[in-house]
Design an enzyme around this catalytic site. Structure first.
Site, PDB file in Angstrom:
ATOM      1  N   HIS A 154       0.747  -1.217  -0.026  1.00  0.00           N
ATOM      2  CA  HIS A 154      -0.023  -0.025   0.031  1.00  0.00           C
ATOM      3  C   HIS A 154       0.946   1.208   0.106  1.00  0.00           C
ATOM      4  O   HIS A 154       0.469   2.185  -0.777  1.00  0.00           O
ATOM      5  CB  HIS A 154      -0.886  -0.316   1.397  1.00  0.00           C
ATOM      6  CG  HIS A 154      -1.610   1.186   1.616  1.00  0.00           C
ATOM      7  ND1 HIS A 154      -3.114   1.104   1.555  1.00  0.00           N
ATOM      8  CD2 HIS A 154      -1.216   2.479   1.908  1.00  0.00           C
ATOM      9  CE1 HIS A 154      -3.452   2.599   1.738  1.00  0.00           C
ATOM     10  NE2 HIS A 154      -2.466   3.177   2.132  1.00  0.00           N
ATOM     11  N   GLU A 155       1.712   1.235   0.857  1.00  0.00           N
ATOM     12  CA  GLU A 155       2.898   2.360   0.970  1.00  0.00           C
ATOM     13  C   GLU A 155       3.576   2.593  -0.245  1.00  0.00           C
ATOM     14  O   GLU A 155       3.916   3.595  -0.902  1.00  0.00           O
ATOM     15  CB  GLU A 155       3.745   2.347   2.184  1.00  0.00           C
ATOM     16  CG  GLU A 155       3.007   2.372   3.522  1.00  0.00           C
ATOM     17  CD  GLU A 155       2.065   3.289   3.731  1.00  0.00           C
ATOM     18  OE1 GLU A 155       2.094   4.734   3.156  1.00  0.00           O
ATOM     19  OE2 GLU A 155       1.020   3.232   4.376  1.00  0.00           O
ATOM     20  N   HIS A 208       1.802   4.490  -2.760  1.00  0.00           N
ATOM     21  CA  HIS A 208       1.965   5.853  -2.356  1.00  0.00           C
ATOM     22  C   HIS A 208       3.160   6.433  -3.322  1.00  0.00           C
ATOM     23  O   HIS A 208       3.407   7.490  -3.920  1.00  0.00           O
ATOM     24  CB  HIS A 208       1.738   6.406  -1.011  1.00  0.00           C
ATOM     25  CG  HIS A 208       0.545   6.335  -0.330  1.00  0.00           C
ATOM     26  ND1 HIS A 208      -0.692   6.738  -0.781  1.00  0.00           N
ATOM     27  CD2 HIS A 208       0.155   5.554   0.534  1.00  0.00           C
ATOM     28  CE1 HIS A 208      -1.772   6.394  -0.192  1.00  0.00           C
ATOM     29  NE2 HIS A 208      -1.212   5.672   0.805  1.00  0.00           N
ATOM     30  N   ASP A 238      -5.500   8.597   4.196  1.00  0.00           N
ATOM     31  CA  ASP A 238      -5.650   8.730   2.658  1.00  0.00           C
ATOM     32  C   ASP A 238      -7.189   9.553   2.276  1.00  0.00           C
ATOM     33  O   ASP A 238      -7.165  10.443   1.448  1.00  0.00           O
ATOM     34  CB  ASP A 238      -5.678   7.435   2.052  1.00  0.00           C
ATOM     35  CG  ASP A 238      -4.352   7.015   2.349  1.00  0.00           C
ATOM     36  OD1 ASP A 238      -3.172   7.708   2.311  1.00  0.00           O
ATOM     37  OD2 ASP A 238      -4.005   5.507   2.308  1.00  0.00           O
TER      38      ASP A 238
HETATM   39 ZN    ZN Z   1      -2.323   5.392   2.576  1.00  0.00          ZN
END
Ligand code: ZN
Length: 259
Positions: free
Chosen positions: A59-60, A63, A166
């Site tokens: 997930h990171e 980004h 987020d």
């Molecule tokens: Zn996030």
């Protein structure tokens, strides 16, 4: 003193683990003992928790790699018991770029959920949720099914507009299209603090400790953002009063850069 454990550098981004992560290991051992799990079952449970944090790391990366497309470097990815943080050098002030960076993380979880869904479809059938979660986990399909559920939860939870989560950043970016950035941040931080109070209350009442601590974290971070905003506004007023205010590089609003 450095309290983060360095794991390694992947795609040019160092991954570190916060020392409080050791509580997760204690928790796995505690659950294994209190649920009378066999050694094999304890290991499977531990593996599931490991997969959980692996999904958070991916997930990171969502980004961080999207940020890279806009020339923004990521200092590191920090993993803690309440989630991950991609610490970006800065956040682009172009709303469309911030929007894409913010949405990329949850999108990774949605894609992972889709992959797990396909794996289950190919290999047979879903297990009925009548069994206990730990029992489902011990079945290979059940294990993947729980990962599917986990990623759907990560996707939905991160989209809650509690700034600086987020969803909150997405809200701020969308508000920035029609308002100036300061006002957009102000509204997003108020919404974030209201929601964090809900997290803290629900976490305390239902003994969901992770939610409780996420609530505290969101409250502090949203408040910090708000306090900083107020300070900046006062500074700008002072400079306006001096009439020769020329916005320079360090007059730009340095929004928090943690995803
Ligand atoms: Zn996030």
């Amino acid at each position: 003193m450095n309290r983060n454990l360095y794991i390694g550098t992947y795609a040019g981004i160092p991954i570190k683990i916060h020392w409080t992560f050791s509580f997760i290991i204690v928790l796995v051992v505690y659950v294994s003992i209190s649920e009378n799990l066999l050694l094999k079952e304890s290991l499977i449970f531990g593996l599931y928790v490991l997969c959980l944090f692996l999904c958070v790391v991916l997930h990171e990366y969502g980004h961080a790699l999207t940020a890279r497309r806009y020339g923004v470097k990521t200092r590191d990815i920090l993993i803690s018991p309440i989630g991950g943080l991609a610490r970006l050098d800065h956040i682009p002030e172009v709303p469309g770029q911030e929007l894409r960076i913010a949405i990329a993380g949850p999108l990774v979880n949605l894609i992972l959920a889709g992959i797990f869904f396909l794996i289950i479809l190919i290999n047979g059938h879903f297990l009925l949720p009548e069994e206990e979660s730990l029992a489902i986990l011990m079945h290979p399909i059940g294990f993947i099914q729980m990962l599917l559920v986990l990623n759907l939860v990560l996707f939905a939870f991160n989209l809650i507009p509690a700034f600086p989560m987020d969803g909150g950043r997405i809200l701020r970016a969308m508000l920035s299209y029609r308002n100036d950035r300061l006002k957009a941040t102000y509204i997003a931080s108020i919404v974030g603090r209201l929601l964090s109070v809900v997290f803290i209350a629900v976490g305390a009442i239902f003994q969901m400790y992770a939610l409780f601590f996420i609530g505290l974290f969101v409250y502090v971070m949203a408040y910090r953002e708000y306090a900083f905003l107020k300070y900046r506004k006062e500074q700008m007023k002072l400079r306006d009063a001096r009439e020769n205010f020329q916005p320079g590089v360090d007059d730009q609003f340095p929004a928090s850069a943690e995803f």
